[in-house]
Design an enzyme around this catalytic site. Structure first.
Site, short mmCIF file in Angstrom:
data_model
loop_
_atom_site.label_atom_id
_atom_site.label_comp_id
_atom_site.label_asym_id
_atom_site.label_seq_id
_atom_site.Cartn_x
_atom_site.Cartn_y
_atom_site.Cartn_z
N LYS A 145 42.65 44.37 32.11
CA LYS A 145 41.25 44.78 31.94
C LYS A 145 41.05 45.65 30.69
CE LYS A 145 39.65 43.98 36.59
NZ LYS A 145 40.85 43.48 37.30
C1 LIG Z 1 40.96 42.25 37.91
C2 LIG Z 1 42.34 41.72 38.11
C3 LIG Z 1 42.57 40.35 38.40
C4 LIG Z 1 41.45 39.35 38.62
O1 LIG Z 1 40.68 39.11 37.48
P1 LIG Z 1 39.34 38.22 37.55
O2 LIG Z 1 38.70 38.33 36.24
O3 LIG Z 1 38.54 38.82 38.67
O4 LIG Z 1 39.75 36.86 37.87
C5 LIG Z 1 43.89 39.92 38.50
N1 LIG Z 1 44.91 40.78 38.36
C6 LIG Z 1 44.74 42.10 38.11
C7 LIG Z 1 45.92 42.98 37.97
C8 LIG Z 1 43.44 42.61 37.95
O5 LIG Z 1 43.27 43.93 37.70
#
Ligand SMILES: *Cc1c(COP(=O)(O)O)cnc(C)c1O
Length: 469
Positions: free
Chosen positions: A112
């Protein structure tokens, strides 16, 4: 570049407006009116570029008209300069032709950061130009909150309030939020669960009178800028594996369909991608759609991969829009029936079209732990549970062994010690250098009752760099 709503009834916006917008006024999500498309020669010429320069080339068409090239370059250089690995997103080989794209070298150790480090800087740039200030109110069960706080901590024009359920996030995740100090950073622990936090955010968007005219901005994965930033690493990975002359496949651990939707866009922008694998945990609404054309809401299950614990995938609407020939009225109808019945399926030929590119698998906690153990045995690498789900799905759903398979490594295993312990991996996990004193740092957080009025009063008393709005 102009952006249109998936439900066809909201005004088109430019990049600057879409950055600040959140949901469209018709309830839809914004998507580019026309996707840029690169030639194979153009993509090939980007081989070997540093990450931030590749990012400039991939994202430039999306911001044209809102951010001058020189400013955008500078923002990107700063954004990806804070990552701890010089390659920003290094590829690590697991097996023959099987790779993990490590997206966890940013400040909060999850992918993220790629989007939220950029979002914070873009917001501040645009707000400075407009002479405006905004307030962010977001809810988190873990990863999003810390990434958003890290992304906004230097913003002059943003006050950020992150709600998390009191005593219900892991200690690493809580400390990643509460140990970052700044007069514009506000951690609120709600005496309730994650749904209560999310409900408060939703209600705050619905009635913004408590903000006295200050704009409220969303940082959840429906924000277009987050999707945009995630397109870049698909190009980055493919270029290192012989692309675009050779095609590449990806397996993506997903909840809200944000990360994998970025891969779908990369392909439509000209990157040869053979296969995209939707890897879910037990909360498998996307897998049920991909495997049987049933998009049906079910109850939420708590899993060892909490960042993918969702009932409904908010970004899936963006794919549906394309599958329906970008017919906003059709999407509005589909979403209405989903709201009423909690389910829908699409016409057979639309579903078949999706399946040309997408495969899927749902992986439960036991299989997740087995995969962590298996990969550790084979390679000595410790995977986080989300990444392990991606590996499992890649191994089950792979169409061709000749085409490189890239699994998105979405988090560092140190963030999710419970799964690693359950997998029986004996190796002690260490926090990376920049977080090594995390457990000694002071924390700052306000505990509030599960009461919307109390939270809104707190925001309005502190929303202007700690002072009242
Ligand atoms: C947010 C997150 C996801 C999922 O991402 P999306 O965009 O909702 O598909 C997967 N793995 C981790 C570690 C995350 O923080």
């Amino acid at each position: 570049m102009r952006y249109i709503s998936t439900r066809g009834q909201a005004p088109a916006l430019n990049f600057e407006e879409v950055l600040l917008a959140g949901l469209a006024t018709d309830g839809g999500l914004y998507v580019p009116e026309n996707l840029p498309r690169f030639t194979q020669e153009e993509i090939a010429s980007w081989a070997g570029l540093p990450y931030h320069e590749l990012a400039f080339r991939v994202m430039r068409p999306f911001v044209t008209g809102s951010i001058p090239d020189a400013d955008f370059k500078k923002i990107l250089e700063e954004t990806y300069g804070v990552f701890a690995h010089s390659a920003v997103a290094p590829l690590r080989q697991l097996n023959g032709n099987e790779w993990v794209l490590e997206l966890f070298h940013g400040p909060t150790l999850a992918f993220k950061d790629f989007a939220l480090q950029l979002l914070g800087r873009l917001l501040d740039y645009v707000l400075e130009k407009r002479g405006e200030r905004v307030v962010i109110v977001g809810a988190t069960s873990g990863d999003t909150g810390s990434a958003a706080i890290e992304g906004c901590k230097h913003c002059e024009n943003v006050d950020i309030f992150i709600l998390h359920p009191h005593q219900r996030v892991s200690e690493v995740q809580r400390r990643q939020m509460t140990t970052i100090f700044g007069e514009n950073i506000h951690n609120i622990a709600i005496e309730g669960n994650f749904d209560d936090c999310q409900e408060m955010v939703k209600n705050s968007f619905a009635d913004q009178s408590f903000l006295k005219g200050t704009r409220l901005v969303a940082v959840n994965s429906i924000n277009w800028a987050r999707i945009m930033a995630q397109i870049v690493y698909y190009f980055h990975a493919a270029l290192q594996l012989g692309g675009p002359a050779r095609s590449v496949s990806f397996s993506v651990p997903t909840g809200n369909f944000g990360d994998i939707f970025a891969g779908y866009l990369a392909r439509n922008m000209g990157l040869p991608i053979n296969q995209l694998i939707v890897a879910t945990n037990r909360n498998d609404i996307l897998h049920r759609f991909m495997s049987g054309n049933q998009y049906v809401k079910e109850t939420l299950h708590a899993t060892l991969s909490p960042s993918m614990d969702i009932m409904v995938s908010s970004n899936f609407e963006r794919l549906l829009f394309d599958l329906h020939g970008r017919n906003g009225a059709a999407i509005a109808g589909l979403m209405d029936s989903f709201k009423k019945d909690g389910s829908f399926s699409v016409e057979q030929e639309r579903w078949t079209e999706a399946r040309k590119l997408f495969d899927s698998l749902a992986v439960d906690d036991a299989q997740t732990c087995e995969t962590i153990a298996e990969v550790y045995e084979q390679t000595g690498e410790v995977l986080d549970p989300h990444t392990a789900i991606g590996v499992k799905a890649a191994r089950e759903c792979r169409r061709s062994l000749d085409i490189p398979m890239v699994i998105l490594g979405t988090a560092h295993p140190v963030k999710f010690p419970e799964a690693v312990e359950k997998a029986g991996v004996g190796k002690a996990l260490e926090l990376p250098a920049h977080l090594s004193d995390l457990f000694e740092r002071n924390e700052r957080c306000t505990v509030l009752p599960n009461d919307l009025k109390a939270v809104q009063a707190f925001v309005s008393q502190h929303g202007n760099r700690g002072k009242p709005l």
